[in-house]
Write a protein that holds these residues in place. Structure first.
Motif, PDB file in Angstrom:
ATOM      1  N   ASP A 108     -21.352  81.142 -33.819  1.00  0.00           N
ATOM      2  CA  ASP A 108     -20.964  82.272 -32.973  1.00  0.00           C
ATOM      3  C   ASP A 108     -22.212  82.923 -32.389  1.00  0.00           C
ATOM      4  O   ASP A 108     -22.265  83.277 -31.208  1.00  0.00           O
ATOM      5  N   ARG A 109     -23.212  83.095 -33.238  1.00  0.00           N
ATOM      6  CA  ARG A 109     -24.459  83.720 -32.801  1.00  0.00           C
ATOM      7  C   ARG A 109     -25.186  82.845 -31.787  1.00  0.00           C
ATOM      8  O   ARG A 109     -25.876  83.347 -30.891  1.00  0.00           O
ATOM      9  N   HIS A 110     -25.042  81.530 -31.945  1.00  0.00           N
ATOM     10  CA  HIS A 110     -25.626  80.586 -30.989  1.00  0.00           C
ATOM     11  C   HIS A 110     -25.104  80.870 -29.577  1.00  0.00           C
ATOM     12  O   HIS A 110     -25.866  80.813 -28.599  1.00  0.00           O
ATOM     13  N   VAL A 111     -23.821  81.160 -29.447  1.00  0.00           N
ATOM     14  CA  VAL A 111     -23.223  81.457 -28.136  1.00  0.00           C
ATOM     15  C   VAL A 111     -23.948  82.631 -27.489  1.00  0.00           C
ATOM     16  O   VAL A 111     -24.287  82.608 -26.300  1.00  0.00           O
ATOM     17  N   ILE A 112     -24.195  83.674 -28.281  1.00  0.00           N
ATOM     18  CA  ILE A 112     -24.808  84.898 -27.766  1.00  0.00           C
ATOM     19  C   ILE A 112     -26.282  84.677 -27.456  1.00  0.00           C
ATOM     20  O   ILE A 112     -26.776  85.064 -26.382  1.00  0.00           O
ATOM     21  N   ALA A 113     -27.003  84.037 -28.385  1.00  0.00           N
ATOM     22  CA  ALA A 113     -28.437  83.806 -28.183  1.00  0.00           C
ATOM     23  C   ALA A 113     -28.682  82.880 -27.000  1.00  0.00           C
ATOM     24  O   ALA A 113     -29.615  83.079 -26.213  1.00  0.00           O
ATOM     25  N   ASN A 114     -27.853  81.860 -26.854  1.00  0.00           N
ATOM     26  CA  ASN A 114     -27.974  80.915 -25.748  1.00  0.00           C
ATOM     27  C   ASN A 114     -27.948  81.633 -24.408  1.00  0.00           C
ATOM     28  O   ASN A 114     -28.816  81.448 -23.563  1.00  0.00           O
ATOM     29  N   MET A 115     -26.948  82.486 -24.207  1.00  0.00           N
ATOM     30  CA  MET A 115     -26.793  83.147 -22.914  1.00  0.00           C
ATOM     31  C   MET A 115     -27.642  84.405 -22.785  1.00  0.00           C
ATOM     32  O   MET A 115     -27.564  85.099 -21.761  1.00  0.00           O
ATOM     33  N   GLY A 116     -28.498  84.685 -23.780  1.00  0.00           N
ATOM     34  CA  GLY A 116     -29.511  85.708 -23.576  1.00  0.00           C
ATOM     35  C   GLY A 116     -30.406  85.353 -22.408  1.00  0.00           C
ATOM     36  O   GLY A 116     -30.956  86.233 -21.736  1.00  0.00           O
ATOM     37  N   GLN A 117     -30.552  84.048 -22.142  1.00  0.00           N
ATOM     38  CA  GLN A 117     -31.328  83.611 -20.984  1.00  0.00           C
ATOM     39  C   GLN A 117     -30.719  84.124 -19.695  1.00  0.00           C
ATOM     40  O   GLN A 117     -31.424  84.431 -18.731  1.00  0.00           O
ATOM     41  N   GLU A 118     -29.384  84.231 -19.634  1.00  0.00           N
ATOM     42  CA  GLU A 118     -28.735  84.729 -18.415  1.00  0.00           C
ATOM     43  C   GLU A 118     -29.021  86.212 -18.193  1.00  0.00           C
ATOM     44  O   GLU A 118     -28.846  86.723 -17.093  1.00  0.00           O
ATOM     45  N   LEU A 119     -29.445  86.925 -19.247  1.00  0.00           N
ATOM     46  CA  LEU A 119     -29.907  88.306 -19.100  1.00  0.00           C
ATOM     47  C   LEU A 119     -31.363  88.362 -18.640  1.00  0.00           C
ATOM     48  O   LEU A 119     -31.877  89.433 -18.338  1.00  0.00           O
ATOM     49  N   GLY A 120     -32.023  87.218 -18.623  1.00  0.00           N
ATOM     50  CA  GLY A 120     -33.440  87.168 -18.292  1.00  0.00           C
ATOM     51  C   GLY A 120     -34.340  87.432 -19.471  1.00  0.00           C
ATOM     52  O   GLY A 120     -35.558  87.587 -19.309  1.00  0.00           O
ATOM     53  N   ALA A 121     -33.783  87.470 -20.687  1.00  0.00           N
ATOM     54  CA  ALA A 121     -34.556  87.830 -21.878  1.00  0.00           C
ATOM     55  C   ALA A 121     -35.545  86.728 -22.254  1.00  0.00           C
ATOM     56  O   ALA A 121     -35.276  85.539 -22.068  1.00  0.00           O
ATOM     57  N   THR A 122     -36.685  87.145 -22.813  1.00  0.00           N
ATOM     58  CA  THR A 122     -37.654  86.187 -23.344  1.00  0.00           C
ATOM     59  C   THR A 122     -37.057  85.415 -24.508  1.00  0.00           C
ATOM     60  O   THR A 122     -37.251  84.208 -24.643  1.00  0.00           O
ATOM     61  N   SER A 123     -36.314  86.118 -25.370  1.00  0.00           N
ATOM     62  CA  SER A 123     -35.655  85.487 -26.502  1.00  0.00           C
ATOM     63  C   SER A 123     -34.594  86.436 -27.039  1.00  0.00           C
ATOM     64  O   SER A 123     -34.556  87.620 -26.692  1.00  0.00           O
ATOM     65  N   SER A 124     -33.721  85.909 -27.888  1.00  0.00           N
ATOM     66  CA  SER A 124     -32.757  86.714 -28.644  1.00  0.00           C
ATOM     67  C   SER A 124     -32.890  86.296 -30.099  1.00  0.00           C
ATOM     68  O   SER A 124     -33.072  85.109 -30.394  1.00  0.00           O
ATOM     69  N   VAL A 125     -32.811  87.257 -31.013  1.00  0.00           N
ATOM     70  CA  VAL A 125     -32.974  86.923 -32.424  1.00  0.00           C
ATOM     71  C   VAL A 125     -31.879  87.567 -33.265  1.00  0.00           C
ATOM     72  O   VAL A 125     -31.411  88.666 -32.974  1.00  0.00           O
ATOM     73  N   PHE A 126     -31.478  86.833 -34.285  1.00  0.00           N
ATOM     74  CA  PHE A 126     -30.522  87.281 -35.281  1.00  0.00           C
ATOM     75  C   PHE A 126     -31.171  87.140 -36.660  1.00  0.00           C
ATOM     76  O   PHE A 126     -32.021  86.268 -36.855  1.00  0.00           O
ATOM     77  N   PRO A 127     -30.765  87.933 -37.627  1.00  0.00           N
ATOM     78  CA  PRO A 127     -31.317  87.774 -38.973  1.00  0.00           C
ATOM     79  C   PRO A 127     -30.886  86.459 -39.604  1.00  0.00           C
ATOM     80  O   PRO A 127     -29.825  85.910 -39.273  1.00  0.00           O
TER      81      PRO A 127
END
Length: 648
Positions: free
Chosen positions: A206-225
């Motif tokens: 589930d977290r993979h879905v969110i982190a993957n599309m962090g790129q569509e926000l233009g983010a350098t990266s997304s991180v989860f614990p």
């Protein structure tokens, strides 16, 4: 002082710089990821630099994009990549093993490690407590050789998740909510860190879905614990020994903060043709659809296929709909075959496609003209599907499946059925035996190069005077798909710069290539906000440079594309005054005297407008290292100069 998770990931890998946002830093890279649409260029760059062998802990090359073998080109490139992995010491994942991001997560993802990939969605691995960043291929090639990765220290945005998702709402709706709030440039120069009690019921995938599309926000990266959900994932992949608990300290703070109440979310959908054009599904319900597409790196998890399978059990999709199923790995395909969920999908009328990226990158599955395609993919930029003026909507698997059953965009909450139950299996087959490991002892290997594989062009240093016309004026949010398109016709040429350059800017101006060839000299490109968003493909920088583009002036630029321009000697400048963008017309002559001397830290650059005879100033945010790279004409030239013994 309490630290957030992003700081904990960065600090042990910091080779130079500080954690002050906006300052240049260098990071030690533990792992790299390349895929075939960009990896051929990485391996050619590795060869061009004279680099002998990979020095990272893990470097893996995946074949997942260019799977159509309609002629020799893709097949030849697969053999080239296989030989390059044997020669340079990288893992090789052959065609059919699956999409790079979920396969890498299954085989090699380790909490606390850094991962640099020549695919913009490399950031998906942040779902398991890694610092995962997408970059241009040349920077990945240098990271493979053990060199640090240069980037600007991002701000850290903390997103607290509270509550629990209601039925028919899933992880895709969380990231669509972020895009609705912040747009495709809202994450630029930021790491987005998710935390809070709402994580409890979100699996690693589930977290993979969110982190993957962090790129569509233009983010350098997304991180989860890295918590019990990540431990459970590694146990499922038979790698529990790789688990390391990682989380933010109690009382940690963030540069920016946000809260999402998961219980308040509803099914969302991104309308054509941008991932941030997000509305509730209920607002567009009732529109007839042609295609409903399940799969891709954005929704690669087992539940993303099982939930649709259980929804269609005993039913048939509408006769007007192409219900396309795109398995994301051999492991997943084997599991849904074993459980009977694949049969449920096929019995309902689904079309099964081969394991890989497929239609997400425009490799087949293009929708019919003027027809709506619902997709669980990460992007819906214009024409990316392979159909000009397409109508692609981004949504969850639940919405895509409900719509396939009814033949029109449907809010899944309106279906007369209970939400299907799904629990992750305790264990899945280990995927690592499907990959070819690197040779432990280096061996002499000759690179296998078919006729379509051409060497990298040589590029000159920055000239004393940069002078030429504006060869193209573009608007806002121009994506790399529009600068250098993908698709079944174009991507097979990715290892042949002279041939693929014919398609440069073809989605914006079909005459650009002919005009550039007639100019036979330097030129400028003008862009609006967020120029170069989307894919990390460095071809979108190489082919304009090959055709004479030496400077891009825009209102703002996406991180990866900006750096790719620098890597190949294209000067990225920013408008200081919006009226200068408005005033400049295509074909106007521009001139920069002594550009190398003008590129001083923080100093504006003066440009002469040949049409009016007046001058105007532009600004830049170039670091000293980036200025040196531009002076030399690109990163390959600079690396050869700085490291003359690199092949020793």
């Amino acid at each position: 002082m309490p630290k957030n998770l992003a700081q904990k990931l960065i600090e042990p890998h910091l080779e130079s710089g500080t954690l002050e946002p906006g300052s240049p830093i260098e990071l030690k890279i533990d792992q790299t990821l390349t895929q075939d649409a960009t990896g051929t260029m990485v391996m050619l760059e590795f060869e061009a630099l004279g680099l002998p062998r990979v020095k990272t802990e893990v470097s893996a090359q995946y074949v997942d994009h260019n799977l159509l073998q309609t002629d020799f080109k893709n097949a030849d490139d697969h053999l080239f990549l296989q030989s390059a992995c044997r020669k340079f010491g990288a893992w090789y994942s052959r065609p059919g093993n699956g999409v790079s991001h979920p396969v890498h997560m299954s085989c090699f993802g380790v909490p606390g490690k850094t991962l640099l990939g020549s695919d913009s969605h490399t950031c998906a691995a942040g779902s398991m407590g890694m610092l995962a960043i997408g970059a241009g291929g040349l920077q990945v090639a240098l990271a493979m050789a053990g060199m640090p990765f240069s980037v600007t220290m991002p701000k850290i945005m903390g997103v607290k998740l509270e509550g629990e998702l209601p039925p028919w709402v899933s992880a895709k709706d969380i990231i669509l909510e972020m895009l609705r709030r912040h747009s495709v440039k809202g994450g630029v120069n930021k790491i987005i860190e998710y935390y809070g009690p709402g994580l409890k019921n979100l699996t690693a995938m589930d977290r993979h879905v969110i982190a993957n599309m962090g790129q569509e926000l233009g983010a350098t990266s997304s991180v989860f614990p890295a918590d019990e959900a990540v431990r459970a994932f590694l146990r499922q992949q038979q790698r529990e020994e790789d688990f390391v608990e990682l989380k933010a300290d109690e009382g940690a703070t963030y540069d920016e903060e946000e809260t999402i109440d998961l219980s308040s979310l509803e099914p969302l959908i991104a309308c054509p043709s941008s991932p941030d054009n997000v509305v509730p599904v209920s607002e567009v319900a009732g529109k007839p659809i042609y295609q409903s597409y399940i799969g891709s790196s954005a929704n690669p998890g087992l539940r993303d296929f099982v939930i649709p399978a259980r929804m269609v059990e005993g039913k048939h999709v509408d006769e007007s709909v192409s219900f396309d199923i795109n398995p994301t790995s051999r492991q997943l395909l084997e599991e849904i075959s074993r459980t009977g969920d694949l049969a449920r999908l096929l019995e309902a009328g689904a079309r099964l496609h081969q394991t890989g990226c497929g239609g997400c990158i425009g490799m087949g599955q293009a929708p019919a003209s003027g027809q709506i395609s619902l997709r669980t993919v990460p992007r819906n930029f214009p024409g990316r599907s392979g159909t000009k003026e397409d109508q692609v909507y981004l949504c969850s698997p639940e919405t895509a499946t409900a719509s396939a059953l009814r033949g029109e965009i449907t809010d899944p909450r309106d279906m007369d059925m209970d939400y299907p139950q799904f629990s992750e299996p305790d264990e899945l087959p280990d995927m690592r035996p499907l990959l070819q490991p690197p040779q432990e002892i280096p061996v002499e290997v000759e690179l296998v190069k078919g006729p379509n594989i051409q060497p990298l062009p040589d590029f000159d240093p920055l000239p004393e005077t940069l002078k030429g016309p504006i060869s193209l004026k573009a608007g806002d949010n121009v994506s790399t798909d529009e600068i250098l398109p993908a698709g079944a016709e174009i991507l097979p040429l990715r290892s042949n710069i002279p041939e693929i350059s014919r398609y440069t800017f073809s989605r914006i101006d079909e005459q650009f290539y002919d005009r550039a060839m007639e100019l036979d000299g330097d030129s400028f490109v003008i862009g609006g906000e967020n120029y170069g968003q989307g894919s990390s493909r460095e071809h979108a920088a190489i082919t304009p440079r090959y055709l004479g583009v030496r400077c891009v002036i825009a209102k703002s630029m996406a991180r990866i594309h900006r750096r790719n321009l620098i890597n190949f000697g294209v000067l990225p400048l920013l408008f200081d005054k919006p009226e200068d963008y408005d005033r400049l017309e295509q074909d106007a002559e521009l001139e920069i005297d002594n550009p190398a001397d003008q590129l001083k830290d923080g100093e504006p650059v003066t440009i002469k407008d040949g049409k009016s005879g007046k001058t105007f100033t532009v600004i830049h945010d170039l670091s000293a290292e980036e200025i040196d790279t531009l002076r030399e004409g690109g990163l390959i030239n600079k690396t050869r100069k700085d490291h003359p013994d690199i092949d020793a």
